[in-house]
Design an enzyme around this catalytic site. Structure first.
Site, PDB file in Angstrom:
ATOM      1  N   GLY A  51       0.999  -1.271  -0.009  1.00  0.00           N
ATOM      2  CA  GLY A  51      -0.051   0.239  -0.043  1.00  0.00           C
ATOM      3  C   GLY A  51       0.679   1.101   0.056  1.00  0.00           C
ATOM      4  O   GLY A  51       1.686   1.322  -0.805  1.00  0.00           O
ATOM      5  N   GLU A  52       0.547   2.128   0.926  1.00  0.00           N
ATOM      6  CA  GLU A  52       1.377   3.188   1.115  1.00  0.00           C
ATOM      7  C   GLU A  52       1.903   3.435   2.511  1.00  0.00           C
ATOM      8  O   GLU A  52       1.298   3.548   3.472  1.00  0.00           O
ATOM      9  CB  GLU A  52       0.708   4.657   0.781  1.00  0.00           C
ATOM     10  CG  GLU A  52       1.281   5.698   0.287  1.00  0.00           C
ATOM     11  CD  GLU A  52       2.437   5.443  -0.771  1.00  0.00           C
ATOM     12  OE1 GLU A  52       2.026   4.858  -1.952  1.00  0.00           O
ATOM     13  OE2 GLU A  52       3.640   5.819  -0.475  1.00  0.00           O
ATOM     14  N   SER A  53       3.328   3.219   2.674  1.00  0.00           N
ATOM     15  CA  SER A  53       3.954   3.148   3.882  1.00  0.00           C
ATOM     16  C   SER A  53       3.612   4.302   4.842  1.00  0.00           C
ATOM     17  O   SER A  53       3.436   4.359   5.979  1.00  0.00           O
ATOM     18  CB  SER A  53       5.397   2.801   4.006  1.00  0.00           C
ATOM     19  OG  SER A  53       6.165   3.570   3.216  1.00  0.00           O
ATOM     20  N   CYS A  82       6.070  -5.030   0.260  1.00  0.00           N
ATOM     21  CA  CYS A  82       6.105  -3.825  -0.242  1.00  0.00           C
ATOM     22  C   CYS A  82       6.274  -2.749   0.711  1.00  0.00           C
ATOM     23  O   CYS A  82       7.041  -2.642   1.470  1.00  0.00           O
ATOM     24  CB  CYS A  82       5.108  -3.548  -1.223  1.00  0.00           C
ATOM     25  SG  CYS A  82       5.726  -2.342  -2.704  1.00  0.00           S
ATOM     26  N   ARG A 109      12.916   3.673  -0.688  1.00  0.00           N
ATOM     27  CA  ARG A 109      11.539   3.901  -1.106  1.00  0.00           C
ATOM     28  C   ARG A 109      11.423   4.197  -2.834  1.00  0.00           C
ATOM     29  O   ARG A 109      12.380   4.933  -2.965  1.00  0.00           O
ATOM     30  CB  ARG A 109      10.725   4.709  -0.422  1.00  0.00           C
ATOM     31  CG  ARG A 109      10.538   4.272   0.930  1.00  0.00           C
ATOM     32  CD  ARG A 109       9.561   5.380   1.831  1.00  0.00           C
ATOM     33  NE  ARG A 109       8.152   5.390   1.219  1.00  0.00           N
ATOM     34  CZ  ARG A 109       7.434   6.584   0.814  1.00  0.00           C
ATOM     35  NH1 ARG A 109       7.780   7.485   1.553  1.00  0.00           N
ATOM     36  NH2 ARG A 109       6.392   6.472   0.393  1.00  0.00           N
ATOM     37  N   ILE A 131       5.525  -2.975  -7.899  1.00  0.00           N
ATOM     38  CA  ILE A 131       4.347  -1.851  -7.692  1.00  0.00           C
ATOM     39  C   ILE A 131       5.358  -0.790  -6.849  1.00  0.00           C
ATOM     40  O   ILE A 131       4.991  -0.836  -5.526  1.00  0.00           O
ATOM     41  CB  ILE A 131       3.048  -2.000  -7.371  1.00  0.00           C
ATOM     42  CG1 ILE A 131       2.486  -3.359  -8.092  1.00  0.00           C
ATOM     43  CG2 ILE A 131       2.087  -0.994  -7.586  1.00  0.00           C
ATOM     44  CD1 ILE A 131       1.162  -3.730  -7.501  1.00  0.00           C
ATOM     45  N   ARG A 132       5.749   0.130  -7.657  1.00  0.00           N
ATOM     46  CA  ARG A 132       6.519   1.303  -6.738  1.00  0.00           C
ATOM     47  C   ARG A 132       7.080   0.916  -5.657  1.00  0.00           C
ATOM     48  O   ARG A 132       7.224   1.128  -4.726  1.00  0.00           O
ATOM     49  CB  ARG A 132       5.555   2.464  -6.544  1.00  0.00           C
ATOM     50  CG  ARG A 132       4.799   2.858  -7.709  1.00  0.00           C
ATOM     51  CD  ARG A 132       3.814   4.062  -7.303  1.00  0.00           C
ATOM     52  NE  ARG A 132       4.266   5.081  -6.715  1.00  0.00           N
ATOM     53  CZ  ARG A 132       4.039   5.560  -5.439  1.00  0.00           C
ATOM     54  NH1 ARG A 132       2.773   4.903  -4.755  1.00  0.00           N
ATOM     55  NH2 ARG A 132       4.683   6.396  -4.772  1.00  0.00           N
ATOM     56  N   HIS A 167       4.755  -8.095  -4.823  1.00  0.00           N
ATOM     57  CA  HIS A 167       3.321  -8.445  -4.552  1.00  0.00           C
ATOM     58  C   HIS A 167       3.008  -9.905  -4.896  1.00  0.00           C
ATOM     59  O   HIS A 167       2.975  -9.929  -6.385  1.00  0.00           O
ATOM     60  CB  HIS A 167       2.420  -7.749  -4.887  1.00  0.00           C
ATOM     61  CG  HIS A 167       2.114  -6.386  -4.226  1.00  0.00           C
ATOM     62  ND1 HIS A 167       1.273  -5.956  -3.315  1.00  0.00           N
ATOM     63  CD2 HIS A 167       2.904  -5.092  -4.296  1.00  0.00           C
ATOM     64  CE1 HIS A 167       1.385  -4.484  -3.028  1.00  0.00           C
ATOM     65  NE2 HIS A 167       2.536  -4.267  -3.610  1.00  0.00           N
ATOM     66  N   GLU A 169       0.251 -11.725  -3.878  1.00  0.00           N
ATOM     67  CA  GLU A 169      -1.280 -11.897  -3.691  1.00  0.00           C
ATOM     68  C   GLU A 169      -1.930 -11.468  -4.816  1.00  0.00           C
ATOM     69  O   GLU A 169      -3.212 -11.713  -4.858  1.00  0.00           O
ATOM     70  CB  GLU A 169      -1.645 -11.260  -2.555  1.00  0.00           C
ATOM     71  CG  GLU A 169      -1.781  -9.549  -2.807  1.00  0.00           C
ATOM     72  CD  GLU A 169      -0.396  -8.928  -2.549  1.00  0.00           C
ATOM     73  OE1 GLU A 169       0.685  -9.426  -2.452  1.00  0.00           O
ATOM     74  OE2 GLU A 169      -0.708  -7.645  -2.428  1.00  0.00           O
TER      75      GLU A 169
HETATM   76  N1  GLN Z   1       5.686   3.099  -2.627  1.00  0.00           N
HETATM   77  C1  GLN Z   1       5.080   2.582  -1.641  1.00  0.00           C
HETATM   78  C2  GLN Z   1       5.646   2.854  -0.288  1.00  0.00           C
HETATM   79  O1  GLN Z   1       6.757   3.804  -0.388  1.00  0.00           O
HETATM   80  C3  GLN Z   1       5.015   0.918  -1.608  1.00  0.00           C
HETATM   81  C4  GLN Z   1       4.296   0.503  -2.855  1.00  0.00           C
HETATM   82  C5  GLN Z   1       3.419  -0.882  -2.623  1.00  0.00           C
HETATM   83  O2  GLN Z   1       3.416  -1.359  -1.261  1.00  0.00           O
HETATM   84  N2  GLN Z   1       3.285  -1.388  -3.508  1.00  0.00           N
HETATM   85  O3  GLN Z   1       5.076   2.753   0.795  1.00  0.00           O
END
Ligand code: GLN
Length: 190
Positions: A51-53, A82, A109, A131-132, A167, A169
């Protein structure tokens, strides 16, 4: 705690939570979404989802969950994916941010570039998505690198803690080898 059927709690503050359910259940484990101290107490191991940390950190602070999570992580297996791997790292760069320091790794990151650079790859002959994703730039010798992608560690483990920057999942072929590995780890330590 049941040895035959461990209960896996996915931290459900933000991110890719429900997608883990079919993988966890295909491993014969029980799936729960968790976000309160009582729910944390009732599981045998944690998945910190992608997700987004930064958002996760904000929510952890807002709901005052840092200490209770740290206490739980000290006694149960944890798998960070991630963003979750960023929360587990000892050191976070680009920019630096608070983390639980469960694994002796340094992560940068968004180290693979912008959203457009997200891609699929095979790890253990299983399709996974980056993903990112963060790039793991350093791993202490005490940790084990379970998989690399283009020479960069992407799956790391030490004791009851594992992190993957990809990921697994999202792939609908249940369960992924990584879910299998984590459920086995939880079953062993339960
Ligand atoms: N870019 C996100 C972060 O820095 C991580 C991306 C992800 O969990 N797919 O938190």
């Amino acid at each position: 705690m049941t040895q035959q059927k461990p209960t896996i709690g996915v931290l459900a503050l933000q991110g890719a939570v429900e997608l883990h359910r079919p993988h966890v259940e295909a491993c014969g484990a029980e799936f729960r979404t968790v976000k309160t101290p009582a729910q944390f107490e009732a599981v045998d191991g944690f998945i910190l989802p992608g997700g987004e940390s930064t958002t996760m950190l904000k929510l952890i602070e807002r709901f005052d969950l840092w200490d209770v999570l740290a206490e739980q992580f000290a006694k149960k297996p944890v798998w960070g994916i991630c963003a979750g791997s960023i929360l587990m790292a000892e050191k976070v760069e680009n920019p630096s941010q608070k983390s639980f320091g469960l694994l002796p790794i340094t992560v940068q990151r968004n180290g693979y570039g912008r959203q457009i650079d997200s891609h699929h790859t095979l790890i253990e002959r299983y399709e996974v998505s980056l993903i990112r994703a963060p790039v793991i730039t350093a791993v202490d010798d005490s940790a084990e690198v379970l998989a690399r992608h283009e020479d960069t560690p992407v799956w790391v483990k030490r004791g009851p803690y594992m992190a993957s920057t990809f990921h697994p999942e999202l792939t609908q072929d249940f369960p992924s080898p990584m879910h299998r590995a984590f459920v086995d780890l939880v079953a062993e330590s339960a």
